[in-house]
Design an enzyme around this catalytic site. Structure first.
Site, PDB file in Angstrom:
ATOM      1  N   HIS A  43       1.989   8.945   0.801  1.00 32.09           N
ATOM      2  CA  HIS A  43       0.897   8.700  -0.150  1.00 32.09           C
ATOM      3  C   HIS A  43       1.223   9.562  -1.364  1.00 32.09           C
ATOM      4  O   HIS A  43       1.692  10.700  -1.202  1.00 32.09           O
ATOM      5  CB  HIS A  43      -0.442   9.114   0.472  1.00 32.09           C
TER       6      HIS A  43
ATOM      7  N   HIS B 231       5.790   6.910   6.269  1.00 33.26           N
ATOM      8  CA  HIS B 231       5.402   6.429   4.946  1.00 33.26           C
ATOM      9  C   HIS B 231       4.846   7.612   4.173  1.00 33.26           C
ATOM     10  O   HIS B 231       4.694   8.709   4.724  1.00 33.26           O
ATOM     11  CB  HIS B 231       4.329   5.331   5.066  1.00 33.26           C
TER      12      HIS B 231
ATOM     13  N   GLU C 156      -3.175  13.356   0.445  1.00 34.54           N
ATOM     14  CA  GLU C 156      -4.485  12.932   0.985  1.00 34.54           C
ATOM     15  C   GLU C 156      -5.258  14.166   1.434  1.00 34.54           C
ATOM     16  O   GLU C 156      -6.379  14.402   0.993  1.00 34.54           O
ATOM     17  CB  GLU C 156      -4.251  11.974   2.156  1.00 34.54           C
TER      18      GLU C 156
ATOM     19  N   HIS D 277       0.831  -1.219   0.000  1.00 37.56           N
ATOM     20  CA  HIS D 277       0.000   0.000   0.000  1.00 37.56           C
ATOM     21  C   HIS D 277       0.861   1.263   0.000  1.00 37.56           C
ATOM     22  O   HIS D 277       0.403   2.323  -0.398  1.00 37.56           O
ATOM     23  CB  HIS D 277      -0.909   0.026   1.244  1.00 37.56           C
TER      24      HIS D 277
ATOM     25  N   HIS E  38       3.681  11.029   6.078  1.00 37.13           N
ATOM     26  CA  HIS E  38       3.090  10.793   7.406  1.00 37.13           C
ATOM     27  C   HIS E  38       4.138  10.181   8.335  1.00 37.13           C
ATOM     28  O   HIS E  38       4.632   9.077   8.079  1.00 37.13           O
ATOM     29  CB  HIS E  38       1.910   9.820   7.292  1.00 37.13           C
TER      30      HIS E  38
ATOM     31  N   THR F   3      -5.785   6.834   7.627  1.00 41.66           N
ATOM     32  CA  THR F   3      -6.386   7.017   6.294  1.00 41.66           C
ATOM     33  C   THR F   3      -6.420   5.690   5.525  1.00 41.66           C
ATOM     34  O   THR F   3      -6.746   5.662   4.348  1.00 41.66           O
ATOM     35  CB  THR F   3      -5.588   8.038   5.466  1.00 41.66           C
TER      36      THR F   3
HETATM   37  C1  LIG Z   1      -0.785   3.670  11.316  1.00 41.31           C
HETATM   38  C2  LIG Z   1      -1.041   4.222   9.955  1.00 41.31           C
HETATM   39  C3  LIG Z   1      -1.307   5.563   9.764  1.00 41.31           C
HETATM   40  C4  LIG Z   1      -1.532   6.028   8.459  1.00 41.31           C
HETATM   41  S1  LIG Z   1      -1.868   7.648   8.144  1.00 41.31           S
HETATM   42  C5  LIG Z   1      -1.493   5.145   7.383  1.00 41.31           C
HETATM   43  O1  LIG Z   1      -1.686   5.607   6.138  1.00 41.31           O
HETATM   44  C6  LIG Z   1      -1.231   3.808   7.664  1.00 41.31           C
HETATM   45  O2  LIG Z   1      -1.010   3.372   8.926  1.00 41.31           O
HETATM   46 ZN   LIG Z   2      -0.722   7.632   5.951  1.00 42.49          ZN
END
Ligand SMILES: Cc1cc(=S)c(O)co1
Ligand SMILES: [Zn+2]
Length: 265
Positions: free
Chosen positions: A94, A92, A104, A64, A117, A199
């Site tokens: 997005h 991580h 996001e 992901h 994030h 998210t």
């Molecule tokens: C713990 C966590 C926080 C976010 S914001 C995410 O995208 C995945 O996992």
């Molecule tokens: Zn995130």
């Protein structure tokens, strides 16, 4: 057996609530930040972001996003809107399929090319990240918008490992002297903050978002490296092409009366 979820088709965000009921909750993330409706809060103390560099961490492609897990107990966050002390767990991003989309959160409807994030858990109130992740005030996410511009040298310490994690479940150990603080904007006093959720499924409503106003620049080539990751270890598109990990951002969620506070006027 874990439930499969994704960002398109039947397993996409519109159906997450069927298997992950919190995704249909009242304080979901991300949201649009309408800067004409934010409320200045003069009571915030300075943010305290104390990260150390000698934190051996591992970088994984979880299908992901890429996730840099941190196992240092010296990387702590407190102050600002936070009542407790939080410890860095992982960071991580997005991103999109091109530089025109990917973040996001949006600001006055503007979407950035990517969003960082940095996920922290409340070590004052909870005994483990697994416990904190589903509790109110359990998680604090430091967030920085990313746009295409000049090269970001700090990001190369992360991107240099991407060849090892191109496939899902790929993992690479990061031992070099790297401090994730270098990924944050210079201005760390101006931010928006509100109460939201993870998210991604299970979308626990446990997150205090702290979103810096200043946007970080990385080069288009660096953004393209985010998109080099693949979403699966085997399945190929019918064209025989690898399916690349792109557009891993959730759509904007209803504000439901929440107020976004600003640390600046
Ligand atoms: C713990 C966590 C926080 C976010 S914001 C995410 O995208 C995945 O996992
Ligand atoms: Zn995130």
């Amino acid at each position: 057996k874990p439930v499969a979820w994704g960002y398109e088709g039947d397993i996409g965000p519109c159906n997450w609530h069927k298997y992950f009921p919190k995704a249909g909750g009242k304080r979901q993330s991300p949201i649009d930040i309408d800067t004409s409706a934010t409320q200045y809060d003069g009571s915030f103390k300075p943010l305290r972001i104390h990260y150390d560099s000698h934190m051996c961490s591992s970088l994984t492609n979880n299908g992901h996003t890429f996730c840099m897990s941190v196992n240092s107990d010296q990387c702590n966050l407190s102050g600002g809107p936070l009542e407790d002390k939080y410890r860095l767990l992982q960071f991580h991003c997005h991103w999109g399929s091109d530089d025109t989309k990917g973040s996001e959160h949006t600001v006055d409807g503007h979407q950035y090319a990517a969003e960082l994030h940095l996920v922290h858990w409340n070590t004052d109130k909870f005994k483990s990240a697994d416990e904190a992740i589903e509790k109110n005030q359990g998680i604090a996410v430091l967030t920085a918008f990313i746009k295409a511009g000049k090269e970001h040298r700090g990001w190369n310490h992360v991107l240099s490992h991407f060849k090892d994690i191109k496939k899902v479940q790929g993992t690479s150990t990061v031992n070099e002297d790297f401090n994730p603080k270098c990924l944050l904007p210079e201005n760390q006093t101006d931010y928006w903050t509100y109460e939201g959720s993870l998210t991604t499924p299970p979308c626990h409503e446990s997150v205090r978002f702290i979103i810096f106003k200043e946007v970080v620049e990385v080069s288009s080539e660096q953004l393209a490296q985010f998109r080099s990751l693949c979403v699966c270890s085997s399945r190929k598109r019918d064209t025989g092409e690898d399916e690349h990990l792109v557009d891993n951002f959730r759509p904007i969620q209803p504000l439901n009366g929440r107020v976004v506070k600003a640390s600046f006027q």
